[in-house]
Design a protein around this motif. Structure first.
Motif, PDB file in Angstrom:
ATOM      1  N   ASP A  58      52.914  11.565  65.045  1.00 38.35           N
ATOM      2  CA  ASP A  58      51.476  11.298  64.936  1.00 38.35           C
ATOM      3  C   ASP A  58      50.623  12.535  65.201  1.00 38.35           C
ATOM      4  O   ASP A  58      49.406  12.499  65.063  1.00 38.35           O
ATOM      5  CB  ASP A  58      51.055  10.138  65.836  1.00 38.35           C
ATOM      6  N   ILE A  61      50.860  17.194  60.514  1.00 38.08           N
ATOM      7  CA  ILE A  61      50.145  17.154  59.238  1.00 38.08           C
ATOM      8  C   ILE A  61      51.064  17.747  58.186  1.00 38.08           C
ATOM      9  O   ILE A  61      51.579  18.853  58.349  1.00 38.08           O
ATOM     10  CB  ILE A  61      48.832  17.954  59.288  1.00 38.08           C
ATOM     11  N   ARG A  74      53.253   9.459  55.052  1.00 41.39           N
ATOM     12  CA  ARG A  74      52.669   8.208  55.551  1.00 41.39           C
ATOM     13  C   ARG A  74      53.711   7.344  56.236  1.00 41.39           C
ATOM     14  O   ARG A  74      53.478   6.794  57.304  1.00 41.39           O
ATOM     15  CB  ARG A  74      52.057   7.409  54.400  1.00 41.39           C
ATOM     16  N   ARG A  79      49.822  12.493  59.118  1.00 40.07           N
ATOM     17  CA  ARG A  79      48.674  12.704  58.262  1.00 40.07           C
ATOM     18  C   ARG A  79      49.072  13.672  57.159  1.00 40.07           C
ATOM     19  O   ARG A  79      50.083  14.371  57.270  1.00 40.07           O
ATOM     20  CB  ARG A  79      47.520  13.248  59.076  1.00 40.07           C
ATOM     21  N   SER A  80      48.250  13.727  56.109  1.00 40.59           N
ATOM     22  CA  SER A  80      48.629  14.607  55.004  1.00 40.59           C
ATOM     23  C   SER A  80      47.421  15.249  54.338  1.00 40.59           C
ATOM     24  O   SER A  80      46.327  14.693  54.307  1.00 40.59           O
ATOM     25  CB  SER A  80      49.430  13.826  53.962  1.00 40.59           C
ATOM     26  N   ASP A  93      45.288  12.047  53.056  1.00 37.85           N
ATOM     27  CA  ASP A  93      44.077  11.898  53.870  1.00 37.85           C
ATOM     28  C   ASP A  93      42.975  12.836  53.393  1.00 37.85           C
ATOM     29  O   ASP A  93      41.802  12.489  53.419  1.00 37.85           O
ATOM     30  CB  ASP A  93      44.407  12.189  55.339  1.00 37.85           C
ATOM     31  N   LEU A 110      41.327  16.628  61.256  1.00 37.66           N
ATOM     32  CA  LEU A 110      42.191  15.572  60.739  1.00 37.66           C
ATOM     33  C   LEU A 110      42.966  14.909  61.872  1.00 37.66           C
ATOM     34  O   LEU A 110      43.076  13.686  61.925  1.00 37.66           O
ATOM     35  CB  LEU A 110      43.150  16.145  59.695  1.00 37.66           C
ATOM     36  N   LEU A 111      43.462  15.676  62.801  1.00 43.15           N
ATOM     37  CA  LEU A 111      44.190  15.101  63.933  1.00 43.15           C
ATOM     38  C   LEU A 111      43.281  14.317  64.872  1.00 43.15           C
ATOM     39  O   LEU A 111      43.674  13.302  65.430  1.00 43.15           O
ATOM     40  CB  LEU A 111      44.909  16.201  64.723  1.00 43.15           C
ATOM     41  N   CYS A 114      41.113  11.134  62.176  1.00 37.55           N
ATOM     42  CA  CYS A 114      41.712  10.276  61.172  1.00 37.55           C
ATOM     43  C   CYS A 114      43.044   9.736  61.641  1.00 37.55           C
ATOM     44  O   CYS A 114      44.011  10.474  61.720  1.00 37.55           O
ATOM     45  CB  CYS A 114      41.905  11.073  59.869  1.00 37.55           C
ATOM     46  N   ALA A 116      46.607   8.221  61.316  1.00 37.06           N
ATOM     47  CA  ALA A 116      47.562   8.326  60.203  1.00 37.06           C
ATOM     48  C   ALA A 116      47.591   7.019  59.432  1.00 37.06           C
ATOM     49  O   ALA A 116      47.669   5.944  59.998  1.00 37.06           O
ATOM     50  CB  ALA A 116      48.949   8.657  60.745  1.00 37.06           C
ATOM     51  N   LYS A 117      47.506   7.126  58.124  1.00 40.44           N
ATOM     52  CA  LYS A 117      47.583   5.960  57.262  1.00 40.44           C
ATOM     53  C   LYS A 117      49.024   5.489  57.223  1.00 40.44           C
ATOM     54  O   LYS A 117      49.939   6.277  57.281  1.00 40.44           O
ATOM     55  CB  LYS A 117      47.137   6.317  55.834  1.00 40.44           C
ATOM     56  N   SER A 118      49.207   4.206  57.117  1.00 45.18           N
ATOM     57  CA  SER A 118      50.568   3.699  56.957  1.00 45.18           C
ATOM     58  C   SER A 118      50.601   2.757  55.773  1.00 45.18           C
ATOM     59  O   SER A 118      49.587   2.214  55.363  1.00 45.18           O
ATOM     60  CB  SER A 118      51.030   2.993  58.217  1.00 45.18           C
TER      61      SER A 118
END
Length: 119
Positions: A58, A61, A74, A79-80, A93, A110-111, A114, A116-118
């Protein structure tokens, strides 16, 4: 905060690129296709990379130019940032045409902002 840089690709590609760029000292971890059993979009390559540099998923990136790589990130809980030079849709992301277009604090933001999307 732990941090580490990792690169993943086929072993012969990694070695050639890093030597050509005189960048072998930049990366704390290298994961080649030979180090994993499953290719993208499986998250194994990303989870292996995170373990090698000692950073929880988590807090990672992934910078990717392919949808399968973004999906793998993901699935790993990372994150990406998608680099989209050819118009392919990337479910990252953040999506940019070039890393040069990122602001200097893009990774930190971003960290922080946002989750992390899953899938």
């Amino acid at each position: 905060m732990a941090s580490g840089d990792c690169i993943g690709s086929a072993a012969r590609n990694i070695e050639a690129v890093l030597e050509a760029l005189s960048a072998t000292h930049v990366f704390q971890g290298i994961v080649s296709a030979e180090d994993v059993h499953h290719g993208k979009p499986d998250p194994e390559v990303y989870l292996t990379a995170a373990a090698r540099v000692g950073v929880p998923p988590d807090r990672c990136i992934v910078v990717e130019d392919a949808a399968a790589g973004v999906q793998g990130a993901r699935s790993a809980g990372m994150r990406s940032i998608g680099v989209n030079r050819n118009g392919e849709h990337l479910p990252a992301d953040i999506v940019v045409q070039s890393l040069e277009l990122l602001s200097p604090d893009s990774f930190e933001k971003l960290l922080e902002e946002c989750p992390a999307k899953s899938e």
